[in-house]
Enzyme design. Sequence first.
Site, PDB file in Angstrom:
ATOM      1  N   ASP A   1       0.843  -1.183   0.000  1.00  0.00           N
ATOM      2  CA  ASP A   1       0.000   0.000   0.000  1.00  0.00           C
ATOM      3  C   ASP A   1       0.877   1.230   0.000  1.00  0.00           C
ATOM      4  O   ASP A   1       2.094   1.151  -0.024  1.00  0.00           O
ATOM      5  CB  ASP A   1      -1.099  -0.031   1.060  1.00  0.00           C
ATOM      6  CG  ASP A   1      -0.554   0.156   2.442  1.00  0.00           C
ATOM      7  OD1 ASP A   1       0.640   0.432   2.566  1.00  0.00           O
ATOM      8  OD2 ASP A   1      -1.334   0.026   3.397  1.00  0.00           O
TER       9      ASP A   1
ATOM     10  N   CYS B   1      -3.883 -25.380  20.242  1.00  0.00           N
ATOM     11  CA  CYS B   1      -3.214 -25.187  18.954  1.00  0.00           C
ATOM     12  C   CYS B   1      -1.738 -25.517  19.083  1.00  0.00           C
ATOM     13  O   CYS B   1      -1.223 -25.748  20.179  1.00  0.00           O
ATOM     14  CB  CYS B   1      -3.418 -23.757  18.460  1.00  0.00           C
ATOM     15  SG  CYS B   1      -2.369 -22.544  19.266  1.00  0.00           S
TER      16      CYS B   1
ATOM     17  N   CYS C   1      -7.382 -23.567  24.556  1.00  0.00           N
ATOM     18  CA  CYS C   1      -6.817 -23.732  23.215  1.00  0.00           C
ATOM     19  C   CYS C   1      -5.771 -24.839  23.195  1.00  0.00           C
ATOM     20  O   CYS C   1      -4.957 -24.940  24.109  1.00  0.00           O
ATOM     21  CB  CYS C   1      -6.229 -22.412  22.733  1.00  0.00           C
ATOM     22  SG  CYS C   1      -5.675 -22.484  21.023  1.00  0.00           S
TER      23      CYS C   1
ATOM     24  N   CYS D   1       0.025 -23.202  21.482  1.00  0.00           N
ATOM     25  CA  CYS D   1      -0.290 -23.421  22.895  1.00  0.00           C
ATOM     26  C   CYS D   1       0.365 -24.698  23.426  1.00  0.00           C
ATOM     27  O   CYS D   1       0.465 -24.885  24.630  1.00  0.00           O
ATOM     28  CB  CYS D   1      -1.802 -23.443  23.109  1.00  0.00           C
ATOM     29  SG  CYS D   1      -2.530 -21.816  22.939  1.00  0.00           S
TER      30      CYS D   1
ATOM     31  N   ASP E   1      -4.529   6.853  -2.710  1.00  0.00           N
ATOM     32  CA  ASP E   1      -5.856   7.459  -2.794  1.00  0.00           C
ATOM     33  C   ASP E   1      -6.071   8.474  -1.692  1.00  0.00           C
ATOM     34  O   ASP E   1      -5.191   8.691  -0.848  1.00  0.00           O
ATOM     35  CB  ASP E   1      -6.938   6.363  -2.722  1.00  0.00           C
ATOM     36  CG  ASP E   1      -6.901   5.608  -1.410  1.00  0.00           C
ATOM     37  OD1 ASP E   1      -5.793   5.350  -0.892  1.00  0.00           O
ATOM     38  OD2 ASP E   1      -7.978   5.264  -0.882  1.00  0.00           O
TER      39      ASP E   1
END
Lengths: 641, 641
Positions: free
Chosen positions: A92, A277, A275, A280, A127
């Site tokens: 950007d 995951c 959690c 974790c 922009d």
Amino acid sequence: MGDFELLDRDGLARRGRFTTPHGTVETPALLPVVHPDPVRQPVAPEEMRHRLGVRAVITSAYITWRTPPLRAVAEHEGIHGLLRFDGTVMTDSGAFQQHAYGSVEVTPEEIVTFQNAIGTDIATVLDVFTEPDEPHDRTGVALRETVARARASRELRPGLLAVPVQGGLHPDLRAESARAASELGDVLAVGGVVPLMEQYRFPELVRVLASSRPALAPEGVVHLFGTGHPMTFALAALFGVDLFDSSAYHKFARRGSLMTPDGTIALDDVREEICHCFLCRETPLTKLSGLPPEERERRLAYHNLWVCVEEVARVRQAIREGTLWELAERRSAAHPALRAGLREAMSHSEVFLPSEPDSRRAFREVLSESRARPAAQRFRHAVDLYSAGRDERRAILRFPLRPEYLAHLPALDRSGRVLEWESATPFGPVPVELTDVYPVGPYLGIDEYLERPRHRSPSAFREAVLAAIGTGAEFDRDRDWTPAWDERQVARLVEWRYGRAAAPAIADGLRAERSRRTGRLRAMLCDGQPEFVVGTDGLPRPTYRGGARLHGHVGPGRERVVVHDDAVPFVREGKSLFSTFAVRADPALVPGASALLVDESDHYLGVGRLLLAPHEMGRMRRGVAARVTAHARSPPSELEE
Amino acid sequence: MGDFELLDRDGLARRGRFTTPHGTVETPALLPVVHPDPVRQPVAPEEMRHRLGVRAVITSAYITWRTPPLRAVAEHEGIHGLLRFDGTVMTDSGAFQQHAYGSVEVTPEEIVTFQNAIGTDIATVLDVFTEPDEPHDRTGVALRETVARARASRELRPGLLAVPVQGGLHPDLRAESARAASELGDVLAVGGVVPLMEQYRFPELVRVLASSRPALAPEGVVHLFGTGHPMTFALAALFGVDLFDSSAYHKFARRGSLMTPDGTIALDDVREEICHCFLCRETPLTKLSGLPPEERERRLAYHNLWVCVEEVARVRQAIREGTLWELAERRSAAHPALRAGLREAMSHSEVFLPSEPDSRRAFREVLSESRARPAAQRFRHAVDLYSAGRDERRAILRFPLRPEYLAHLPALDRSGRVLEWESATPFGPVPVELTDVYPVGPYLGIDEYLERPRHRSPSAFREAVLAAIGTGAEFDRDRDWTPAWDERQVARLVEWRYGRAAAPAIADGLRAERSRRTGRLRAMLCDGQPEFVVGTDGLPRPTYRGGARLHGHVGPGRERVVVHDDAVPFVREGKSLFSTFAVRADPALVPGASALLVDESDHYLGVGRLLLAPHEMGRMRRGVAARVTAHARSPPSELEE
């Protein structure tokens, strides 16, 4: 325009493939915002790729440009070298900084040239950002400046270009901006919405999307700037957002907030092992508080990022399944403001209907709000049209109707007092002949469980029907599936799908074939051959023979997709019809519908099932417009039981 | 009775600690069903403990008993040796097999003796299972047989004993069974519900829980047999279920189904990387289909199990936060049948109200159904009582009221036409003096976002009020927080909390202290000292001085918890009041309420905040009944801003 191929769809959402110089991105995709300075970036882009499957990131060309050491590396090794990332990089341009600080030291032309120089895959126009609450005149002025800059940038940019869509909360300006962006951009990036998301102004965010979306080129890739929170992804995807980007995973981590698709939790409040995951496994959430602040922030950012990536995968999974409305509704329970946004989305059904698929596996009610989904609104509207002008002698059965009892109704007609039967459904009274049609047919809603089937036998049903009309009319319990009823349901289904004028001719000579187990209509036959097959969605879909029949009775142009001469030989063999070879199509068709495939002289080729909506055909440069389901050499259809 | 200590609560759910010979189990807890034959068990219990934190499992004493090689090991090394697991082991007794095959070869006495012999931590009575649809008479006969067996088993069992609660769908039998189990069992195990869960008959499951729960001893640990699907845990926990057990993780794996708290997915349909758990790091779900069937089943079972374990952790987290209703509502979106079950639960508010906390952080609306939560029903009922018999000259403001404008209302009274003001709220019209009180006060609902504040200034508000009563009555905009209004709100809040009779005496001389920033009442002072502090829940809570004032004006017995003489010195110093030292309490008090602590001669000791409901005090053998919030030597209160 870049190469975008649509593979599956639901609502306005598209699962697809977007090809860039550094590889293909599966959409919808999350582009994590990456700081160009590796020291300030909590998770390295290569690690995102390796451990989370992230194929594309977004970074700031402006920060790179204004920071000499970063700029030097980027100019020498390219932006991919700076980020040490070999996937797709979007950049950007400093519009945010320009807005926040009043100006930037770079011109729109300079920054696009710089993006070219550093080899970005997708450059963004610098922009002019406008706040949502800016008045119409100022927003319009800024917008025209954005368009002028986009035009200048397009001149300078040979590669993929993202053109922002601005316009604040003004629907006319959003539409104007969307049209302008569509002419110039490969990626159409809806901007100026971060304040709405930060302030949980989701109904207004939805109005922005609803006014922008119809004016965006279907072949463009739609980006939504700053869609940070995973609870919002399903809703944004419903409006056809293909790319999300956000630094929210890191921002939330900085203030100690854990993101989940069901909302945000303060890390300090997490006291249980909620959690499991892979992160974790190394350090559970409950232990993160004890780490040094920087390490804690880094790990929490990583955690937030995978939660986002996983949610985008769930969105893709839901698009494949046709359950994206369900997912968005479920997520809307995360916050009342999001539920308000979802309600607002449902009030814009006109935006969805041209590409809303004609049926799904089942209509599953998630919230009370589910019954206002566009597909349900379309159905209700069609029922009203269908019933208009019919005989006034109607009776409404105030209970759910089971197909095996339907046969008993016409017998009751002998009383001469009732000609039209309607069944009470979650979508209002529906003619009984249509009660197997999606969304009523495979309907999975709360009524079913609150009001368990009350009529366990045909005789109990008969009693209930008699009570409903208050008569002792004759009732022939031995004549299941009477020919009269068969004929009537066939005629009515054909009429439902192809209209009152054409129906008698199309239905002529068709015989009902029913499932022995459930009594449901599963095909319409002529001379023992299936001409229409009725799936679990209750819709009649023509076989090759049925298509030929239809071709003779509906026209001109109606129910047709016209195939370019070059593609005719392939379609005849059952190969898919590609978008670029679809010359035109009946605009009343929607994705999922079965349509006649014809050549440019209206010779009948076969039957196809639409993936693209008619207005998208030809404009999409890659991918399938319709899959051929029946052609001259098709094997005989198998009926669903 | 076993040792159960309650730590946090929400709905009827309890976060607590249950002590067994092999360690303490944090509740609610999931006890995975483990096959006693290690070869047939997909995940080893020690691995569950090590990798998922599972502290307790359940296995079949009956299968162990009837399988000679397993029995030999169990008799020699104990059930813990057989399972190679050092945590809590509960055993069941063959009731299921007895039901499925008509009989088992073991007597109820033999199987309990066997359970003793193999050193089980929690033995289960061999009960008589009845199908939900069995008629009343047969269910009753079976139930009495279960009670007789339980009595015999209790004689033989020195350790912890689980006594099943049967009774089918018959509320009177469920209550009878629950009372009998409460006299004999340590673990009160609601049974006979697996068919309801398998057939998604959640409204009926809820009726079973609603009729059993009030008759279960509060000091007992509540078990629900066969609560297998993670989408149901939050709902079951709301009814005070402390232990779940299930083999569903394995059963679902056997048929290739992936469990999630939002429903079930066929593994073969999973095409995106929708999971980043530690197991999916090794083999993603999308790759499982390619594995040999046994390996696939094993891994899927493991995956399902952690999903269940994680969901139980989320339930515990929600109990800590006071957000369990929200979680259950969110989960109910998984399936219409579950949402029907939740609605059914809300129709049994009488079951919840005795222990439903008096306030939470905020009332957050998740679904439209949220407004029917028991706390909302209690509030509405209290408002009706409060308003009964008041002056008929009322005006209802049909817009949300902001506290900074409240001051303007009494000025309008000069018109003499309106004496009572009510504000339209999501819970119906509520007297304006109470619009800061939970659940109206910290209300986070959809209205707020659909109808953004329309009155941005006091003058706009004035116009709206004038329009509401259609008058040009005088309006003094300079007199914010007039003394008359202050006095009125103090009087009305005191009356709301302590009743109309006692209010004038209690409120006498109290002065309102408001937040300068928000205008909200935050304390009531006398001689500059706070006597009541008003938190974000809008409820006045006495300081030590306020408690003394209250003590003089409400009685006898009202608003009091009586402290056993032995505990008086500790309570005077601010130590928590333990359950066993709580002699009795005003039965109108609920958990979370602030109450007066008095000795057995009604001498005032201080103020405490209840963790236990009055009917639980003394019966719970461990843990705190009330935390002391103010005593003679308390530091001065800090006011919330």
